[in-house]
Each structure stands twice: as structure tokens, then as C-alpha cells.
Design a protein around this motif. Structure first.
Motif, PDB file in Angstrom:
ATOM      1  N   SER A  62       0.827  -1.202   0.000  1.00 28.17           N
ATOM      2  CA  SER A  62       0.000   0.000   0.000  1.00 28.17           C
ATOM      3  C   SER A  62       0.865   1.257   0.000  1.00 28.17           C
ATOM      4  O   SER A  62       1.987   1.272   0.508  1.00 28.17           O
ATOM      5  N   ILE A  63       0.306   2.299  -0.594  1.00 25.86           N
ATOM      6  CA  ILE A  63       0.920   3.624  -0.529  1.00 25.86           C
ATOM      7  C   ILE A  63       0.443   4.292   0.749  1.00 25.86           C
ATOM      8  O   ILE A  63      -0.758   4.304   1.048  1.00 25.86           O
ATOM      9  N   LEU A  64       1.379   4.830   1.527  1.00 22.84           N
ATOM     10  CA  LEU A  64       1.065   5.403   2.828  1.00 22.84           C
ATOM     11  C   LEU A  64       1.029   6.920   2.729  1.00 22.84           C
ATOM     12  O   LEU A  64       2.055   7.573   2.541  1.00 22.84           O
ATOM     13  N   PHE A  65      -0.171   7.473   2.821  1.00 20.51           N
ATOM     14  CA  PHE A  65      -0.381   8.923   2.755  1.00 20.51           C
ATOM     15  C   PHE A  65      -1.704   9.226   3.437  1.00 20.51           C
ATOM     16  O   PHE A  65      -2.653   8.468   3.293  1.00 20.51           O
ATOM     17  N   PRO A  66      -1.839  10.303   4.176  1.00 22.52           N
ATOM     18  CA  PRO A  66      -0.896  11.409   4.394  1.00 22.52           C
ATOM     19  C   PRO A  66       0.134  11.153   5.492  1.00 22.52           C
ATOM     20  O   PRO A  66       0.905  12.056   5.818  1.00 22.52           O
ATOM     21  N   PHE A  67       0.114   9.939   6.061  1.00 24.66           N
ATOM     22  CA  PHE A  67       1.152   9.630   7.038  1.00 24.66           C
ATOM     23  C   PHE A  67       1.559   8.169   6.890  1.00 24.66           C
ATOM     24  O   PHE A  67       0.768   7.311   6.507  1.00 24.66           O
ATOM     25  N   ALA A  68       2.817   7.912   7.182  1.00 27.90           N
ATOM     26  CA  ALA A  68       3.345   6.556   7.208  1.00 27.90           C
ATOM     27  C   ALA A  68       3.345   6.062   8.651  1.00 27.90           C
ATOM     28  O   ALA A  68       3.491   6.842   9.594  1.00 27.90           O
ATOM     29  N   SER A  69       3.153   4.760   8.819  1.00 22.86           N
ATOM     30  CA  SER A  69       3.160   4.139  10.144  1.00 22.86           C
ATOM     31  C   SER A  69       1.994   4.659  10.996  1.00 22.86           C
ATOM     32  O   SER A  69       0.872   4.724  10.510  1.00 22.86           O
ATOM     33  N   ARG A  70       2.242   5.082  12.218  1.00 12.46           N
ATOM     34  CA  ARG A  70       1.172   5.355  13.174  1.00 12.46           C
ATOM     35  C   ARG A  70       1.147   6.797  13.650  1.00 12.46           C
ATOM     36  O   ARG A  70       2.193   7.445  13.736  1.00 12.46           O
ATOM     37  N   ILE A  71      -0.066   7.246  14.015  1.00 14.94           N
ATOM     38  CA  ILE A  71      -0.262   8.502  14.735  1.00 14.94           C
ATOM     39  C   ILE A  71      -0.876   8.142  16.084  1.00 14.94           C
ATOM     40  O   ILE A  71      -1.943   7.521  16.144  1.00 14.94           O
ATOM     41  N   SER A  90      -6.113  -1.525  16.270  1.00 12.25           N
ATOM     42  CA  SER A  90      -6.615  -2.051  17.548  1.00 12.25           C
ATOM     43  C   SER A  90      -7.214  -0.940  18.414  1.00 12.25           C
ATOM     44  O   SER A  90      -7.117  -0.972  19.643  1.00 12.25           O
ATOM     45  N   ASN A  91      -7.813   0.068  17.745  1.00 15.57           N
ATOM     46  CA  ASN A  91      -8.436   1.215  18.417  1.00 15.57           C
ATOM     47  C   ASN A  91      -7.465   2.025  19.268  1.00 15.57           C
ATOM     48  O   ASN A  91      -7.879   2.768  20.154  1.00 15.57           O
ATOM     49  N   LYS A  92      -6.159   1.844  18.981  1.00 16.93           N
ATOM     50  CA  LYS A  92      -5.143   2.571  19.741  1.00 16.93           C
ATOM     51  C   LYS A  92      -4.580   3.751  18.961  1.00 16.93           C
ATOM     52  O   LYS A  92      -4.373   4.832  19.507  1.00 16.93           O
ATOM     53  N   ASN A  93      -4.272   3.508  17.686  1.00 12.70           N
ATOM     54  CA  ASN A  93      -3.617   4.513  16.863  1.00 12.70           C
ATOM     55  C   ASN A  93      -4.233   4.546  15.467  1.00 12.70           C
ATOM     56  O   ASN A  93      -4.900   3.600  15.044  1.00 12.70           O
ATOM     57  N   ALA A  94      -3.976   5.626  14.759  1.00 12.45           N
ATOM     58  CA  ALA A  94      -4.281   5.669  13.332  1.00 12.45           C
ATOM     59  C   ALA A  94      -3.099   5.052  12.601  1.00 12.45           C
ATOM     60  O   ALA A  94      -1.947   5.323  12.929  1.00 12.45           O
ATOM     61  N   LEU A  95      -3.384   4.194  11.615  1.00 10.39           N
ATOM     62  CA  LEU A  95      -2.333   3.390  10.993  1.00 10.39           C
ATOM     63  C   LEU A  95      -2.346   3.511   9.475  1.00 10.39           C
ATOM     64  O   LEU A  95      -3.398   3.362   8.835  1.00 10.39           O
ATOM     65  N   HIS A  96      -1.178   3.803   8.902  1.00  6.76           N
ATOM     66  CA  HIS A  96      -0.898   3.672   7.460  1.00  6.76           C
ATOM     67  C   HIS A  96      -1.724   4.581   6.547  1.00  6.76           C
ATOM     68  O   HIS A  96      -1.969   4.252   5.384  1.00  6.76           O
ATOM     69  N   GLY A  97      -2.144   5.725   7.070  1.00  7.40           N
ATOM     70  CA  GLY A  97      -2.725   6.722   6.183  1.00  7.40           C
ATOM     71  C   GLY A  97      -4.174   6.479   5.818  1.00  7.40           C
ATOM     72  O   GLY A  97      -4.901   5.736   6.481  1.00  7.40           O
ATOM     73  N   LEU A  98      -4.586   7.103   4.694  1.00  6.74           N
ATOM     74  CA  LEU A  98      -6.006   7.154   4.350  1.00  6.74           C
ATOM     75  C   LEU A  98      -6.342   6.655   2.957  1.00  6.74           C
ATOM     76  O   LEU A  98      -7.509   6.664   2.573  1.00  6.74           O
ATOM     77  N   ILE A  99      -5.361   6.203   2.180  1.00  2.64           N
ATOM     78  CA  ILE A  99      -5.683   5.854   0.790  1.00  2.64           C
ATOM     79  C   ILE A  99      -5.530   4.376   0.476  1.00  2.64           C
ATOM     80  O   ILE A  99      -5.773   3.964  -0.664  1.00  2.64           O
ATOM     81  N   TYR A 100      -5.163   3.545   1.454  1.00  2.92           N
ATOM     82  CA  TYR A 100      -4.883   2.137   1.188  1.00  2.92           C
ATOM     83  C   TYR A 100      -6.096   1.370   0.664  1.00  2.92           C
ATOM     84  O   TYR A 100      -5.944   0.308   0.054  1.00  2.92           O
TER      85      TYR A 100
END
Length: 296
Positions: A62-71, A90-100
Motif C-alpha cells: 500500500s501507498i502510505l499517505f498522508p502519514f506513514a506508520s502510526r499517529i 486495535s483502536n489505539k492509533n491511526a495506521l498507514h494513512g487514508l488511501i490504502y
């Protein structure tokens, strides 16, 4: 002549790029964020789907955008305003962006005696929760006999600036993972907490030959160069980029013949720690390219 074709498979739309000798092929999934589903270079299978390893869990290629990995907790502040993304880790963090999981459209196909190429596009016109900015993203895959080039171009079509990092999440396959090695130059590594959120940067120089053996990885490195080599008993590939500031995430899923070698322009929780974070102004664009070349 090489050729490209679009076909439907299992109710998902794919683009297949294929070299004239039939030994080189790239399969791109339009309905799964434009990801590279399969890659064969000169009869060497480099990327391949594994049964039971679902894309919804793997985010494979997957292409990771607007962020890579976790927020962390999906929360961040930008220009003195607080935002909160949905947490899909796992309801802990935002993971791997929004376009996957977005659907891309084909906008351009090129056929040439030496390569075939496709450009696909996704445009976000809605103000998504946690990232209420409009943008377009274009992916260009160019397939040569022994190499694939991926160019990613982000354009801000909004009236305000937005923060971003970019990444790519390919898994490379080999039946001899424990006997394979990586070569890359790094003097610094990211220390994570238990939720894989960046705590700090630590000094740690990597060995000249980074042996995979039977170790499990979920590690991030700050690279000193733009090149990573993956050497297996059967083949060798080289991953390069045109970026000056580069980060590398390595991940090995348990009991599978795969390793994720993820080039990124920023790290875990970049929207908060600002490491690798960039800002894109209205009507401006930013491009990054990653190449995977078969050396032998």
C-alpha cells in the motif's frame, strides 16, 4: 512489444503491465489504493500474495499517505488546531494513512519497445475526519525488463496547507528468508514504545551485512543513503529513491516467507514529533519515486 491491459478479477479491477518476453509482469490493484499486488522480474518472483495473509491486515504494497506508520491515538495538532483521526490499529492509533482502500482511476497508459507504464489517480474532494484537506494523488508504475519504477505525486487542491509524510509498504518474498541479508547504511534507529509509537532516536550503527536469520523485525532506521539491497540465495534486488531524507521500516510477519522493506519520508507519529514531516501549500505538488531493480 510490451503491452498493458485492464481486466476484472474477483470483482476487483486490476491493471497488468507485462514485458514482451512474458517473464516480467506487474499487477496493480485499482480498488485497493493502487497497490502493487504482484511483481515478477526476469522470471524471479519478487512480490506475491500469500494465502491467508489478508490485505486488510497486511497493507501489502500500500501507498502510505498522508502519514506513514502510526499517529498516537489518532491525535495531532497542526497550525494550532487539534485534529483526531479514526483509530484503525486495535483502536489505539491511526495506521498507514487514508488511501490504502481507495479506488484509483486509470488516466494514462504508455506502450514502448523497452517499457510499459500506467498512471492512476485518486482525488479526495471530501473533508475527511481528522484530515479535512482536499488533495489528489497520482501513481505512475513503469515496468522495464528487470526493474519497476513507482512515482508518487501529491497535489494540494485545497485552500489551506496540510502536513504529510509518504511511505510504501511492499512485502518481498523468498523461500530462504533466514539465509537472506540486507545492506543499508544507518547510524541511528527509532526506539518505540509498546504500541510502536516513537519514543526517541538512538545511536546504533548497523552492520555492513544485516542478517535476517530467524529474528523478528518491526524496526525503523534513519538511512544515510538512498539505497537498500535485499540479497537472497536466489536473487538480489536493489531499492532506491530520489529523496534526500530517508527512513526504513522493516517488518517480518510470523512464520511467513516475507519481509516488509518499507521506504518512508517520515516515521511513526510524525504528525506529532515532526521527524520527516513536510507541509504542502495550496496548489503545490510533491513527488517521490521508488525503484526496485533486479540485480541478479
Amino acid at each position: 512489444m510490451p503491452y498493458s491491459q485492464i481486466h476484472i478479477d474477483d470483482n476487483l479491477s486490476f491493471v497488468t503491465l507485462q514485458h514482451h518476453n512474458n517473464s516480467t509482469l506487474a499487477k496493480i490493484s485499482l480498488n485497493e489504493g493502487g497497490r502493487l499486488k504482484e511483481l515478477i522480474l526476469n522470471n524471479k518472483t519478487v512480490i506475491k500474495e500469500i494465502e491467508g495473509f489478508k490485505y486488510s491486515k497486511s497493507y501489502a504494497s500500500s501507498i502510505l499517505f498522508p502519514f506513514a506508520s502510526r499517529i498516537e491515538n489518532g491525535k495531532y495538532t497542526f497550525n494550532n488546531k487539534e485534529y483526531e483521526l479514526d483509530c484503525n490499529d486495535s483502536n489505539k492509533n491511526a495506521l498507514h494513512g487514508l488511501i490504502y482502500n481507495k479506488t484509483f482511476k486509470v488516466v494514462k497508459v504508455i506502450e514502448n519497445p523497452n517499457f510499459s507504464s500506467v498512471t492512476i489517480n485518486y482525488k479526495e474532494n471530501q473533508k475527511i475526519k481528522g484530515f479535512p484537506f482536499k488533495y489528489s494523488i497520482a501513481l505512475t508504475y513503469t515496468l522495464y525488463e528487470d526493474e519497476i519504477a513507482l512515482s508518487v505525486t501529491i497535489r494540494n487542491i485545497d485552500k489551506t496547507s496540510f502536513p504529510f509524510t509518504l511511505g510504501w509498504h511492499p512485502y518481498f518474498i523468498t523461500d530462504a528468508l533466514s539465509k537472506s541479508i540486507l545492506k543499508f547504511k544507518s547510524d541511528q534507529k527509532i526506539k518505540f514504545n509498546n504500541n510502536l509509537i516513537t519514543q526517541k532516536v538512538i545511536d546504533e550503527k548497523t552492520e555492513k551485512e544485516f542478517k535476517i536469520e530467524n529474528k523478528q523485525f518491526d524496526d525503523c532506521f534513519i538511512l544515510n543513503t538512498d539505497t537498500v539491497e535485499f540479497i537472497t540465495p536466489n536473487h538480489q534486488i536493489e531499492i532506491t529513491t530520489n529523496q534526500l531524507e530517508n527512513y526504513l521500516q522493516l517488518y517480518t510477519p510470523k512464520d511467513l516467507p516475507l519481509i516488509a522493506i518499507e521506504p518512508m519520508t517520515g516515521i511513526s507519529n510524525s504528525f506529532n514529533n515532526k521527524i520527516g514531516l513536510q507541509t504542502l501549500a495550496p496548489n503545490q505538488s510533491h513527488s517521490v519515486s521508488w525503484n526496485v531493480k533486479l540485480k541478479h
